[in-house]
Structure formats: C-alpha cells, structure tokens
Write a protein that holds these residues in place. Structure first.
Motif, PDB file in Angstrom:
ATOM      1  N   GLN A  72      22.959  96.431  -4.580  1.00  0.00           N
ATOM      2  CA  GLN A  72      24.316  96.836  -4.935  1.00  0.00           C
ATOM      3  C   GLN A  72      25.245  95.620  -4.926  1.00  0.00           C
ATOM      4  O   GLN A  72      24.886  94.567  -4.401  1.00  0.00           O
ATOM      5  CB  GLN A  72      24.823  97.911  -3.964  1.00  0.00           C
ATOM      6  CG  GLN A  72      24.531  97.661  -2.502  1.00  0.00           C
ATOM      7  CD  GLN A  72      24.960  98.809  -1.595  1.00  0.00           C
ATOM      8  OE1 GLN A  72      25.918  98.634  -0.869  1.00  0.00           O
ATOM      9  NE2 GLN A  72      24.279  99.966  -1.613  1.00  0.00           N
ATOM     10  N   GLU A  73      26.399  95.801  -5.532  1.00  0.00           N
ATOM     11  CA  GLU A  73      27.353  94.683  -5.561  1.00  0.00           C
ATOM     12  C   GLU A  73      27.727  94.328  -4.126  1.00  0.00           C
ATOM     13  O   GLU A  73      27.820  95.206  -3.254  1.00  0.00           O
ATOM     14  CB  GLU A  73      28.606  95.067  -6.354  1.00  0.00           C
ATOM     15  CG  GLU A  73      29.470  96.104  -5.671  1.00  0.00           C
ATOM     16  CD  GLU A  73      30.778  96.376  -6.388  1.00  0.00           C
ATOM     17  OE1 GLU A  73      31.070  97.559  -6.658  1.00  0.00           O
ATOM     18  OE2 GLU A  73      31.514  95.408  -6.692  1.00  0.00           O
ATOM     19  N   VAL A  82      30.255  93.533  -1.479  1.00  0.00           N
ATOM     20  CA  VAL A  82      31.706  93.766  -1.334  1.00  0.00           C
ATOM     21  C   VAL A  82      32.205  92.857  -0.213  1.00  0.00           C
ATOM     22  O   VAL A  82      31.707  92.921   0.907  1.00  0.00           O
ATOM     23  CB  VAL A  82      31.989  95.241  -1.015  1.00  0.00           C
ATOM     24  CG1 VAL A  82      33.476  95.481  -0.845  1.00  0.00           C
ATOM     25  CG2 VAL A  82      31.434  96.121  -2.136  1.00  0.00           C
TER      26      VAL A  82
END
Ligand SMILES: N#Cc1ccc(Nc2nc(N)cc(-n3ccc(CO)n3)n2)cc1
Length: 284
Positions: free
Chosen positions: A90-91, A93
């Motif tokens: 996932q990105e 953050v």
C-alpha cells in the motif's frame, strides 16, 4: 503501467510496528514507465504465516480498498504472495497511525481534530453511497498523510486504512467499544450503521489524545459496558458529546446518516471558530 515490485524489505527490527495479525515494513516499488524508472515508497503489510486461515479476509480487505478510490481512502497497490508470505502493498503514508501520533503528545487544536473527524465522515459517506461496510473504523486505522499547521493555514490530511483482518477473525471482544453491540450477537451481519457506531468511538479517541476508550478495562467489564447500555464518558462540549452518543446509539436505526454527521460537524466547526473569535475579541 507494468509494475515490477522489487521490494527491499527493511530489516526485521525496523518493522514499523505490529498490527493485530500483521507486521508492517517500509519498502519501495519500482515502476518502469516509458523507459523511465520511478521508485515509490510503499508500506508492506505481511500477514503472519500462523494466521494462514485469515488470508482470505486479508485479500478481501485488500481487494475492497483496491476496487474504490477516494482521496481519504488508502491506496492499495496490490497483494503479492511470496511463497508462504502474503504481503499487501500500500502507499506509504508519511506520519503513520493517528492514535500513535496523538499519543506522542502532539498538541493539536480543536479545529484540527474536527477537521480530521470531518475527513473521516466524508470517507464514510463515500463508502455509504457505495453501500460498502468498512467494519474496522478506529484511530489506529486512520493514517496521517499531512500534519497540517493551522498557523500556516494548512490542515491535516488523513487516509482511512484497510479494515485489516475482518472483525469476524479478530477477537471481537477486543474490538469493544469500537464494534457495534449488534455485531457481538451476529458477527457477519455487519451493516453500514455499525460503521457509524465505530465513527462515534473514533471521534471520542481523537478528542482524548488517541487513548483507547475503556482503556484498562478487562473483557468482563467490556461486556458489561454493552450489557448495561453504557456510554463513553461524555465530553464537556455538549454538542460534541451529543454527536458521539447519537452515533453510539444502541438502536442501529437511530444512528444519524452521514449527511447529518457532516452537518453537525460543520456546526461544531462554526461554533469553535466563533469561540476563538470571541476569545481574541475579549483579549484585545
Ligand atoms: N514512525 C513511523 C511511521 C510508521 C508508519 C508510517 N506509514 C504507514 N503507512 C501505511 N500505509 C500504513 C501504516 N500503518 C501503521 C500501522 C498500520 C496498521 O494498520 N498501518 N503506516 C509512517 C511513519
């Protein structure tokens, strides 16, 4: 574009923390696009091998998040099954989970907290319009992409993370008071209203420095909380306490719509602005 995942695992001790069944690492993915090499930081969520039986809900969570895109929903690039390991990519953050950020004693203003609550409400509204139940709304699953600095007029920016292992898998009692009472009766009849209940508990967390509600209570006391139809300790700010208790209504049908939640948040934001203006006026 053809994404080639060449993942540089950070070393184990650098793993960025523990989910309930997952370990998270920072990595990077390299895309080759029109002959250009792009490297992007990614977050790798590795599902513990022991929880093999949870892998389908792990994939479910990943595919849920990859099907829809919204500015306040975490971007999931995909899942890779490295032999025995299931890894969700996932990105990354920047500032990580909101509960840890708040616990680190960052003093954030009321308007900062209201802005975060409003961003979460807009993500929930989006999911409601798509009739998608998240099922695990809590401050740990809110990721802070931008800290925001009101003095500079810039605001925080949050991303709602994947639901993680579906609540059915998690020790549901552990999810008290985020999990709606009706879910304890029948875990698989998770409805949109359950997310409203969790929204109330999450706003309570945000206004209590990231501290988990019922922190320190044992399982027995947590079950009592529901059996006695108890509410979380109310905020001094009556309108905020009202919104939280409306969301955490034991009658699911009585919980407010997302539109009503957003409307009430807007009026809290307005009265906070007026309070501040009044204070500056009085001090001048
Ligand atoms: N120090 C520090 C630090 C740690 C993590 C990030 N970034 C990040 N990016 C994501 N996509 C997801 C997560 N998560 C963190 C807990 C969970 C469990 O849900 N996810 N953290 C940034 C800074």
């Amino acid at each position: 574009s053809h994404i080639q995942l060449c993942i540089h695992f950070s070393s184990k001790e650098e793993s960025l923390g523990q989910g309930s069944f997952t370990r998270i690492f920072k990595g990077c993915k390299t895309d080759i696009r029109d002959g250009e090499k792009h490297v992007t930081e990614v977050l790798l969520k590795e599902l513990d091998v022991v929880h093999k039986n949870c892998w389908e809900s792990f994939f479910e969570a990943a595919s849920l998040m990859s099907q829809i895109s919204h500015k306040h929903l975490l971007l999931v690039y995909g899942v890779s099954v490295h032999g025995v390991k299931n890894i969700m990519v996932q990105e990354f953050v920047k500032y990580g989970a909101l509960d840890l950020y708040l616990k680190r004693g960052r003093s954030v203003s009321v308007s900062w907290k209201l802005d975060v609550a409003k961003q979460l409400a807009s993500a929930l509204n989006f999911l409601e319009e798509k009739n998608i139940v998240h099922g695990n709304i809590c401050a740990k699953n809110l990721l802070l992409a931008r800290e925001g600095d009101p003095s500079q007029g810039s605001f925080p920016f949050i991303k709602l993370s994947d639901p993680g292992i579906s609540v059915v898998m998690l020790v549901i009692l552990d999810r008290i008071p985020w999990v709606a009472p009706e879910v304890l009766e029948a875990p698989d009849n998770m409805t949109l209203e359950c997310d409203k209940w969790s929204f109330g508990a999450t706003v309570w967390e945000i206004f209590n420095n990231g501290n988990a509600p019922l922190r320190g209570c044992d399982l027995e006391q947590k079950q009592q909380f529901y059996e006695n139809f108890q509410q979380l300790p109310p905020s001094q700010w009556t309108e905020l306490a009202d919104l939280i208790s409306q969301c955490m209504d034991y009658q699911a049908a009585f919980r407010p719509s997302c539109r009503s939640i957003i409307r009430q948040l807007n009026s809290l934001i307005t009265s906070d602005k007026n309070r501040k203006m009044l204070c500056t006026f009085i001090h001048e």
